[in-house]
Write a protein that holds these residues in place. Sequence first.
Motif, PDB file in Angstrom:
ATOM      1  N   GLY A  13     -21.406   3.119  21.464  1.00  0.00           N
ATOM      2  CA  GLY A  13     -22.375   2.063  21.732  1.00  0.00           C
ATOM      3  C   GLY A  13     -22.731   1.292  20.475  1.00  0.00           C
ATOM      4  O   GLY A  13     -23.852   0.793  20.328  1.00  0.00           O
ATOM      5  N   ARG A  25     -16.111   1.866  18.969  1.00  0.00           N
ATOM      6  CA  ARG A  25     -17.330   1.070  19.193  1.00  0.00           C
ATOM      7  C   ARG A  25     -17.914   1.352  20.573  1.00  0.00           C
ATOM      8  O   ARG A  25     -19.109   1.577  20.724  1.00  0.00           O
ATOM      9  CB  ARG A  25     -17.018  -0.434  19.103  1.00  0.00           C
ATOM     10  CG  ARG A  25     -17.200  -1.083  17.809  1.00  0.00           C
ATOM     11  CD  ARG A  25     -17.140  -2.621  17.839  1.00  0.00           C
ATOM     12  NE  ARG A  25     -16.097  -3.235  18.646  1.00  0.00           N
ATOM     13  CZ  ARG A  25     -16.282  -3.729  19.871  1.00  0.00           C
ATOM     14  NH1 ARG A  25     -17.456  -3.713  20.441  1.00  0.00           N
ATOM     15  NH2 ARG A  25     -15.270  -4.277  20.531  1.00  0.00           N
ATOM     16  N   GLU A  26     -17.052   1.310  21.581  1.00  0.00           N
ATOM     17  CA  GLU A  26     -17.515   1.500  22.953  1.00  0.00           C
ATOM     18  C   GLU A  26     -18.022   2.919  23.184  1.00  0.00           C
ATOM     19  O   GLU A  26     -19.027   3.116  23.862  1.00  0.00           O
ATOM     20  CB  GLU A  26     -16.399   1.143  23.931  1.00  0.00           C
ATOM     21  CG  GLU A  26     -16.123  -0.353  23.963  1.00  0.00           C
ATOM     22  CD  GLU A  26     -14.889  -0.732  24.763  1.00  0.00           C
ATOM     23  OE1 GLU A  26     -14.106   0.164  25.185  1.00  0.00           O
ATOM     24  OE2 GLU A  26     -14.690  -1.952  24.963  1.00  0.00           O
ATOM     25  N   SER A  27     -17.343   3.909  22.632  1.00  0.00           N
ATOM     26  CA  SER A  27     -17.767   5.297  22.864  1.00  0.00           C
ATOM     27  C   SER A  27     -19.068   5.632  22.142  1.00  0.00           C
ATOM     28  O   SER A  27     -19.788   6.532  22.555  1.00  0.00           O
ATOM     29  CB  SER A  27     -16.669   6.280  22.463  1.00  0.00           C
ATOM     30  OG  SER A  27     -16.562   6.378  21.067  1.00  0.00           O
ATOM     31  N   GLN A  56     -12.075  -0.638  18.849  1.00  0.00           N
ATOM     32  CA  GLN A  56     -12.753  -0.975  20.100  1.00  0.00           C
ATOM     33  C   GLN A  56     -13.167   0.292  20.844  1.00  0.00           C
ATOM     34  O   GLN A  56     -14.304   0.397  21.328  1.00  0.00           O
ATOM     35  CB  GLN A  56     -11.849  -1.831  20.986  1.00  0.00           C
ATOM     36  CG  GLN A  56     -12.501  -2.219  22.296  1.00  0.00           C
ATOM     37  CD  GLN A  56     -11.583  -3.035  23.182  1.00  0.00           C
ATOM     38  OE1 GLN A  56     -10.420  -3.262  22.881  1.00  0.00           O
ATOM     39  NE2 GLN A  56     -12.112  -3.489  24.294  1.00  0.00           N
ATOM     40  N   LYS A  57     -12.268   1.269  20.931  1.00  0.00           N
ATOM     41  CA  LYS A  57     -12.606   2.531  21.615  1.00  0.00           C
ATOM     42  C   LYS A  57     -13.761   3.233  20.915  1.00  0.00           C
ATOM     43  O   LYS A  57     -14.665   3.765  21.572  1.00  0.00           O
ATOM     44  CB  LYS A  57     -11.382   3.455  21.655  1.00  0.00           C
ATOM     45  CG  LYS A  57     -10.317   3.018  22.623  1.00  0.00           C
ATOM     46  CD  LYS A  57      -9.088   3.905  22.517  1.00  0.00           C
ATOM     47  CE  LYS A  57      -7.968   3.357  23.385  1.00  0.00           C
ATOM     48  NZ  LYS A  57      -6.714   4.087  23.201  1.00  0.00           N
TER      49      LYS A  57
END
Length: 184
Positions: A67, A63-65, A60-61
């Motif tokens: 985009g 993916r989010e970092s 998740q981290k």
Amino acid sequence: MFSIVLMVLATASPEASPKCSYDLRSTLLLDERAFDQDMNGGWRPLAANECYFEAAELIQKWRESHGAKDSTLYWHEGQMRASAGQYSQAVSLFEASRHPADQDRKWGWNLYVDGSIAFLKGDINALRSARDKLSVLPAPPELEDLKDINGNPSRVAWPMNLHVLDAFMRCWGQPYEVAYSCPK
């Protein structure tokens, strides 16, 4: 002149064991292939150590970092959440991994998603339905002349992922982590 290199060791939870720690900074610097597909890097060593929650949090981290919208990362995070017993979160992530119907028609990915979600929701009839539909899907012509990375003929078990839905059927009622690779 001396330089100090800081390595940020992180875990997704304070009570996590040392085997569930990772270098967050260097892991976030990995490209998608290295992060997701390298069996000795990225999130996979955490999964190999059965640190499923930590692996999910790391995915998740990442993916989010970055985009990232790649459905594979949603799927792998969902698998880690399911293995950690976080079924409702896994279902949402599995849903996000669906392929557009017109692109998936001949591959059956969405049937695999349907069966996996049915397993997590405890719906044996929906699992059986997805499994049966996947089992009769004809192999796409693209698989006839498939080559490996070295140009050698390669074979793919068809239908892809049918063995996982079969494992869910054999180990019905077991946790996802156990049923995913239920022996024959």
